[in-house]
Design a protein around this motif. Structure first.
Motif, PDB file in Angstrom:
ATOM      1  N   SER A 173      53.431  36.520  43.277  1.00 47.66           N
ATOM      2  CA  SER A 173      53.850  35.804  42.090  1.00 47.66           C
ATOM      3  C   SER A 173      53.642  36.710  40.883  1.00 47.66           C
ATOM      4  O   SER A 173      53.073  37.795  40.985  1.00 47.66           O
ATOM      5  CB  SER A 173      53.025  34.526  41.934  1.00 47.66           C
ATOM      6  OG  SER A 173      51.660  34.856  41.722  1.00 47.66           O
ATOM      7  N   ARG A 175      51.631  36.318  38.448  1.00 45.29           N
ATOM      8  CA  ARG A 175      50.199  36.481  38.175  1.00 45.29           C
ATOM      9  C   ARG A 175      49.570  37.504  39.122  1.00 45.29           C
ATOM     10  O   ARG A 175      48.808  38.378  38.706  1.00 45.29           O
ATOM     11  CB  ARG A 175      49.477  35.134  38.290  1.00 45.29           C
ATOM     12  CG  ARG A 175      47.991  35.199  37.897  1.00 45.29           C
ATOM     13  CD  ARG A 175      47.336  33.844  38.100  1.00 45.29           C
ATOM     14  NE  ARG A 175      47.932  32.830  37.245  1.00 45.29           N
ATOM     15  CZ  ARG A 175      47.536  32.613  35.986  1.00 45.29           C
ATOM     16  NH1 ARG A 175      46.580  33.338  35.446  1.00 45.29           N
ATOM     17  NH2 ARG A 175      48.094  31.663  35.275  1.00 45.29           N
ATOM     18  N   SER A 176      49.917  37.417  40.419  1.00 45.53           N
ATOM     19  CA  SER A 176      49.330  38.364  41.368  1.00 45.53           C
ATOM     20  C   SER A 176      49.904  39.759  41.193  1.00 45.53           C
ATOM     21  O   SER A 176      49.245  40.754  41.488  1.00 45.53           O
ATOM     22  CB  SER A 176      49.547  37.877  42.794  1.00 45.53           C
ATOM     23  OG  SER A 176      50.938  37.766  43.073  1.00 45.53           O
ATOM     24  N   GLY A 179      48.078  40.992  37.937  1.00 46.72           N
ATOM     25  CA  GLY A 179      46.699  40.519  37.760  1.00 46.72           C
ATOM     26  C   GLY A 179      45.682  41.618  37.589  1.00 46.72           C
ATOM     27  O   GLY A 179      44.679  41.439  36.899  1.00 46.72           O
ATOM     28  N   GLU A 200      53.744  28.471  32.969  1.00 43.72           N
ATOM     29  CA  GLU A 200      53.300  29.343  34.050  1.00 43.72           C
ATOM     30  C   GLU A 200      53.403  30.813  33.676  1.00 43.72           C
ATOM     31  O   GLU A 200      52.430  31.572  33.802  1.00 43.72           O
ATOM     32  CB  GLU A 200      54.108  29.058  35.318  1.00 43.72           C
ATOM     33  CG  GLU A 200      53.691  29.904  36.513  1.00 43.72           C
ATOM     34  CD  GLU A 200      54.500  29.592  37.763  1.00 43.72           C
ATOM     35  OE1 GLU A 200      54.429  30.375  38.723  1.00 43.72           O
ATOM     36  OE2 GLU A 200      55.221  28.561  37.767  1.00 43.72           O
ATOM     37  N   TRP A 201      54.580  31.253  33.213  1.00 40.45           N
ATOM     38  CA  TRP A 201      54.721  32.674  32.926  1.00 40.45           C
ATOM     39  C   TRP A 201      53.986  33.075  31.658  1.00 40.45           C
ATOM     40  O   TRP A 201      53.480  34.198  31.552  1.00 40.45           O
ATOM     41  CB  TRP A 201      56.185  33.097  32.890  1.00 40.45           C
ATOM     42  CG  TRP A 201      57.075  32.468  31.847  1.00 40.45           C
ATOM     43  CD1 TRP A 201      57.854  31.377  32.000  1.00 40.45           C
ATOM     44  CD2 TRP A 201      57.304  32.941  30.512  1.00 40.45           C
ATOM     45  NE1 TRP A 201      58.555  31.104  30.842  1.00 40.45           N
ATOM     46  CE2 TRP A 201      58.237  32.058  29.920  1.00 40.45           C
ATOM     47  CE3 TRP A 201      56.812  34.003  29.764  1.00 40.45           C
ATOM     48  CZ2 TRP A 201      58.685  32.208  28.601  1.00 40.45           C
ATOM     49  CZ3 TRP A 201      57.264  34.160  28.454  1.00 40.45           C
ATOM     50  CH2 TRP A 201      58.185  33.272  27.884  1.00 40.45           C
ATOM     51  N   GLU A 203      51.082  31.735  30.525  1.00 36.47           N
ATOM     52  CA  GLU A 203      49.657  31.812  30.849  1.00 36.47           C
ATOM     53  C   GLU A 203      49.353  33.012  31.737  1.00 36.47           C
ATOM     54  O   GLU A 203      48.300  33.655  31.605  1.00 36.47           O
ATOM     55  CB  GLU A 203      49.212  30.526  31.523  1.00 36.47           C
ATOM     56  CG  GLU A 203      49.205  29.325  30.574  1.00 36.47           C
ATOM     57  CD  GLU A 203      48.895  28.026  31.296  1.00 36.47           C
ATOM     58  OE1 GLU A 203      48.672  28.082  32.522  1.00 36.47           O
ATOM     59  OE2 GLU A 203      48.900  26.973  30.637  1.00 36.47           O
ATOM     60  N   ALA A 204      50.269  33.346  32.680  1.00 40.27           N
ATOM     61  CA  ALA A 204      50.047  34.507  33.537  1.00 40.27           C
ATOM     62  C   ALA A 204      49.980  35.783  32.711  1.00 40.27           C
ATOM     63  O   ALA A 204      49.131  36.661  32.942  1.00 40.27           O
ATOM     64  CB  ALA A 204      51.153  34.593  34.582  1.00 40.27           C
ATOM     65  N   LEU A 205      50.865  35.914  31.740  1.00 40.72           N
ATOM     66  CA  LEU A 205      50.861  37.108  30.899  1.00 40.72           C
ATOM     67  C   LEU A 205      49.635  37.157  30.001  1.00 40.72           C
ATOM     68  O   LEU A 205      48.981  38.198  29.871  1.00 40.72           O
ATOM     69  CB  LEU A 205      52.138  37.137  30.040  1.00 40.72           C
ATOM     70  CG  LEU A 205      53.466  37.361  30.780  1.00 40.72           C
ATOM     71  CD1 LEU A 205      54.647  37.100  29.851  1.00 40.72           C
ATOM     72  CD2 LEU A 205      53.550  38.779  31.323  1.00 40.72           C
ATOM     73  N   SER A 207      46.684  35.884  30.319  1.00 35.90           N
ATOM     74  CA  SER A 207      45.405  36.063  30.991  1.00 35.90           C
ATOM     75  C   SER A 207      45.281  37.387  31.729  1.00 35.90           C
ATOM     76  O   SER A 207      44.169  37.854  31.991  1.00 35.90           O
ATOM     77  CB  SER A 207      45.172  34.918  31.983  1.00 35.90           C
ATOM     78  OG  SER A 207      46.181  34.911  32.982  1.00 35.90           O
ATOM     79  N   SER A 208      46.404  38.021  32.070  1.00 32.90           N
ATOM     80  CA  SER A 208      46.363  39.210  32.920  1.00 32.90           C
ATOM     81  C   SER A 208      46.577  40.517  32.173  1.00 32.90           C
ATOM     82  O   SER A 208      46.031  41.551  32.567  1.00 32.90           O
ATOM     83  CB  SER A 208      47.419  39.107  34.033  1.00 32.90           C
ATOM     84  OG  SER A 208      47.219  37.955  34.805  1.00 32.90           O
TER      85      SER A 208
END
Length: 897
Positions: A173, A175-176, A179, A200-201, A203-205, A207-208
């Motif tokens: 995904s 996030r992975s 990450g 989703e996208w 928050e993934a960006l 946080s990572s």
């Protein structure tokens, strides 16, 4: 005619892109050289081994590859590789024609010190992003997996016209995937299929990749809205999210990115009015503002944007913005302004254009702006591209002759209300490449034109009121359109000298040119460049030069002149014509058999001439034929082409009217026209020029719905059969029932007999049906009432009987559609069917009682005539004195005074 405005944007915009591509390619070359020299010095043996293993695991086109194919040949052959201290830190495999996917065990994922990876512009055929990327080191700072997109155009910079298929993001995904890339500064995932929601996208960006500076995720199937969590990426300077479905209002949170310089959100489904509060823009610095949305944003442009003193790039095109232009008094750093395709009004003279000393590109086309065009616009030192077409600008183009002119390259003022003379200063622009003054009210050229600059490639002056005999002919033009004016002249004898080197399009259509077609035109005709030659609707005489039929032309239009003689013979097998229009002339003779060598013909119009002979069955070999018009000639005989297989599966318009063709209607021929049986696309019939965004628009004239019309835009969905005014006989073929996409059918003025077949009711797309002036009998089928789109019907002058279908649809047709059918009754005819029926019954009863009396009565009529004739005329024939007395009597009557 060529589509102007939108159509004649033409090659210059394409040239801009071409120069950018050249610049990018040049930069890439220098980058590769630099990377190669570095690899010579520092590439370690273990790293070389991993690279060779990677090359051997990839499937790529060796004939098109410029990097992979050279790896390992020498110490200096590691193109696309960047290294430091013997370690690979950068890998650019873009445009390497890699196909398929990347195996998860690939040595790519063992390059542990990789900081930059570029796999853009390869054909991954919708492969999944390899999960091994998630195991890359935390030091990676740049990841480019898909196309790089131009922020100003929204188009991917592809190396050629190939279709580039991108990656899918399933496992891992997003996030992975990112990450463990905490040091990532630039992320390019354009075109990757993600199908993830906004929260989703975002928050993934956030946080990572907290250090992210460049975010480019165009066309990734992202949905909105943009989540506030994205605000944690405080270093973002570039955000490109266009071609996604964010479906939200203009996100106000974007105003909080203090470092933001490029914002591209066009075609994202943004809606609502433009934010008006000045606080929305207080943090924007040198911002490239790109919010093209295709009819989404509304309201006026906020006046607070005038205070963006560092604004360099503004694109708000293709919206519903209203009101006037802001003055942008403080925005002196603007280099690019595009506000086209909106609903802006008012004048532009209020804008302080003299302050835009850095402006290079101005596009305000397709609005409702009016008034004069300020002269200062043409003298700005950096301005190279002016596009103001399709507005309401008026007045004259007058500037101070003592003012210095700069390097203007593109000038588009088409489709306005400009008038007067075309000023001489335009021809003094030494860097001018593209000039469009079409669809205005210009009357003449102010001074004679000589020695025009060789840089001028496009001159479009069509649809003005130009007169006189002077044509502006650059030395190496690519596109010349002087059509639809009042030019009265002969075509210059040396015209071929101007057209032979590079001209693609040349049109003098719809003027008053007279005289013959110069022989020098053959120089251009034999050129590999000239594709379209349009001399139609003039007063040209003489014969058609043979060279025009032996050339590389794609479109030849000589329609509506006074050309005579025969159609040129001996047409070679290399004939490349797609459109040939010789209609409305004085041509004689037969249609040459060699015309069948033009196997790419789509439109053939020889109508309204004096052509003789039989139906040209040899055309059956032209499988690409879509329009065939042979109307108003002297063709005769039957359409007997049974010995030749018909390949006209694409035929959609055929007009054989007003000839002397006879025999039965061609049943087998009708059955072969596949394009009239099924629905087709709505594309227009036109020829695409080898110039960006331009084409030649084909036109066809004919009788449609009883009126002589010219179809300026022929849709591929338009279908028509016109066999009227011939001597066809016999019944209407039942094969017509299969032509379910037929729009117009005209069989009038023939000798067609029998009844109207009910199967015509199956032609549900039919809009016009003309069966008048035939010998049709029987009743009108009730099935015709099912033709919901039928707007024109003519069944007059036949032998039809019975009542007209009692249907609301039939009540819309006039009385003339049914008149002169003595047996018809009902509305809209002023004849009651009950009265007509009673009279018929009485006539039948009287006939049963008095048959013998009527028989002798009718036999006595010719007998009485014969007896009376000889009683009166016999003495005049056999008695001379009676005959002289008869002559003297008439002499006195006729010559007395």
């Amino acid at each position: 005619m060529v589509n102007s405005g939108l159509h004649t944007t033409l090659s210059m915009k394409g040239s801009i892109i071409s120069w950018l591509l050249l610049a990018i390619s040049t930069i890439s070359i220098f980058y590769d050289v630099a990377a190669t020299s570095a690899s010579v010095e520092c590439l370690g043996a273990d790293q070389r081994s991993l690279l060779l293993e990677l090359r051997d695991s990839l499937v790529f086109n060796t004939s098109l590859s410029t990097k992979l194919v050279r790896w390992g040949r020498s110490a200096s052959s590691w193109s696309g590789v960047t290294c430091e201290d013997g370690l690979v830190v950068g890998l650019d495999l873009s445009k390497e024609w890699i196909s398929g996917g990347i195996d998860r065990s690939s040595s790519l994922f063992r390059l542990k010190f990789l900081r930059s990876l570029n796999l853009a512009f390869n054909d991954f055929n919708s492969s999944a992003i390899p999960s091994g990327l998630a195991n890359q080191p935390i030091g990676i700072s740049q990841l480019v997996l898909c196309q790089i997109w131009r922020a100003d155009s929204g188009r991917a910079i592809a190396p050629d016209q190939a279709t580039w298929r991108s990656l899918k993001l399933e496992k891992p995904s997003l996030r992975s995937l990112i990450g463990d890339m905490g040091e990532l500064r630039e992320l390019y995932l354009d075109g990757a299929n993600m199908s993830v929601e906004g929260s989703e996208w975002c928050e993934a960006l956030s946080s990572s990749v907290p250090k992210l500076e460049v975010l480019s995720m165009n066309d990734c199937s992202l949905s909105g809205p943009i989540d506030a969590s994205l605000l944690s990426l405080a270093n973002l300077s570039v955000i490109r999210l266009h071609l996604n479905n964010l479906s939200t209002t203009v996100p106000s949170i974007l105003a909080n990115f203090s470092s933001l310089k490029i914002l591209s959100l066009h075609e994202c489904g943004l809606q609502g009015e433009f934010p008006q509060k000045s606080s929305r823009y207080k943090h924007f610095g040198a911002l490239t503002y790109h919010l093209t949305n295709f009819f989404s944003l509304s309201g006026s442009i906020p006046s607070s944007m005038e205070n963006l003193s560092e604004l360099t790039y503004l694109d708000l095109s293709w919206n519903n913005l209203i009101g006037s232009l802001p003055s942008y008094g403080a925005s002196r750093n603007l280099t690019f302004i595009n506000l086209s395709n909106n609903a802006l009004t008012g004048q532009i003279t209020s804008v302080g254009w003299e302050n835009f000393l850095n402006l290079e590109y101005l596009e305000l086309g397709y609005n409702s702006l009016e008034g004069d065009i300020p002269p200062t616009l043409f003298t700005l030192p950096c301005l190279k591209h002016i596009w103001l077409s399709n507005n309401r600008f008026s007045g004259q183009l007058i500037i101070n002759p003592n003012v210095s002119l700069y390097g203007l390259a593109d000038l588009d003022l088409g489709s306005n209300l400009l008038q007067g003379l075309i000023p001489p200063w335009i021809w003094k622009l030494r860097n001018l490449r593209y000039l469009n003054l079409s669809s205005n009210i210009f009357e003449d050229l102010e001074t004679p034109l000589r020695n025009l600059t060789s840089t001028l490639k496009v001159v479009d002056l069509h649809s003005n009121m130009l007169r006189g005999n002077m044509l502006p002919l650059p030395s190496q033009p690519a596109y010349l359109d002087f059509s639809s004016n009042n030019i009265t002249s002969v075509i210059p004898d040396n015209i071929g000298d101007y057209l032979s080197s590079s001209t693609v399009f040349f049109s003098l259509s719809k003027n008053n040119f007279h005289g013959s077609i110069p022989k020098s035109i053959c120089k251009a005709a034999y050129s590999i460049y000239l594709e379209v030659l349009d001399l139609s609707h003039n007063l040209l005489n003489g014969t058609i030069p043979d060279c025009l039929m032996k050339s590389s032309l794609k479109v030849l239009n000589l329609r509506n002149n006074c050309l005579s003689g025969n159609i040129p013979q001996n047409i070679p097998t290399t004939c490349a014509l797609k459109t040939l229009d010789l209609s409305e002339n004085l041509l004689q003779g037969h249609i040459p058999l060699s015309l069948a060598n033009c196997t790419t013909l789509e439109i053939l119009n020889i109508g309204n001439n004096q052509i003789e002979g039989t139906f040209p069955c040899h055309f059956m070999a032209i499988s690409s034929l879509r329009v065939l018009i042979l109307r108003s000639n002297k063709l005769h005989g039957e359409i007997g082409c049974a010995h030749r297989p018909c390949t006209w599966q694409m035929l959609q318009i055929i007009d054989l009217s007003s000839n002397d063709l006879s025999g039965a209607l061609p049943t087998s021929l009708l059955a072969s026209w596949e394009a009239m049986k099924a629905s087709v696309d709505f594309d227009q019939l036109h020829y695409e020029l080898n110039l960006t965004n331009s084409y030649y628009q084909d036109t066809v004239s004919g009788t449609f719905k009883g009126v002589e019309l010219e179809l300026v835009k022929i849709l591929a969905i338009f279908t028509s059969i016109d066999f009227s005014s011939n001597r066809f006989e016999g019944p209407i073929p039942y094969t017509l029932r299969d032509l379910k996409s037929l729009y117009f059918l005209n069989l009038s003025h023939n000798a067609i007999s029998g009844s109207i077949p009910p199967i015509l009711g199956n032609l549900h797309q039919l809009e016009s049906l003309d069966l008048s002036w035939n010998l049709l009998n029987g009743t009108i089928p009730a099935q015709l009432a099912n033709l919901d789109f039928l707007s024109f019907l003519n069944l007059s002058n036949n032998q039809l009987v019975g009542s007209i279908p009692d249907n609301r649809h039939f009540l819309t047709f006039s009385e003339s559609a049914f008149e002169r059918n003595l047996g018809l009754c009902g509305l809209p005819l002023n004849k009651s069917c009950s009265v007509a029926r009673n009279r018929t019954e009485e006539a039948v009863d009287d006939g049963n009682n008095d048959d013998s009396k009527k028989k002798w009565f009718f036999l006595g009529i010719p007998l009485g005539f014969v007896v009376g004739f000889w009683i009166f005329c016999g003495p005049l024939v056999f008695i001379q004195s009676w005959r002289f007395a008869y002559y003297r009597f008439w002499d006195k009557v006729l010559f007395r005074h």
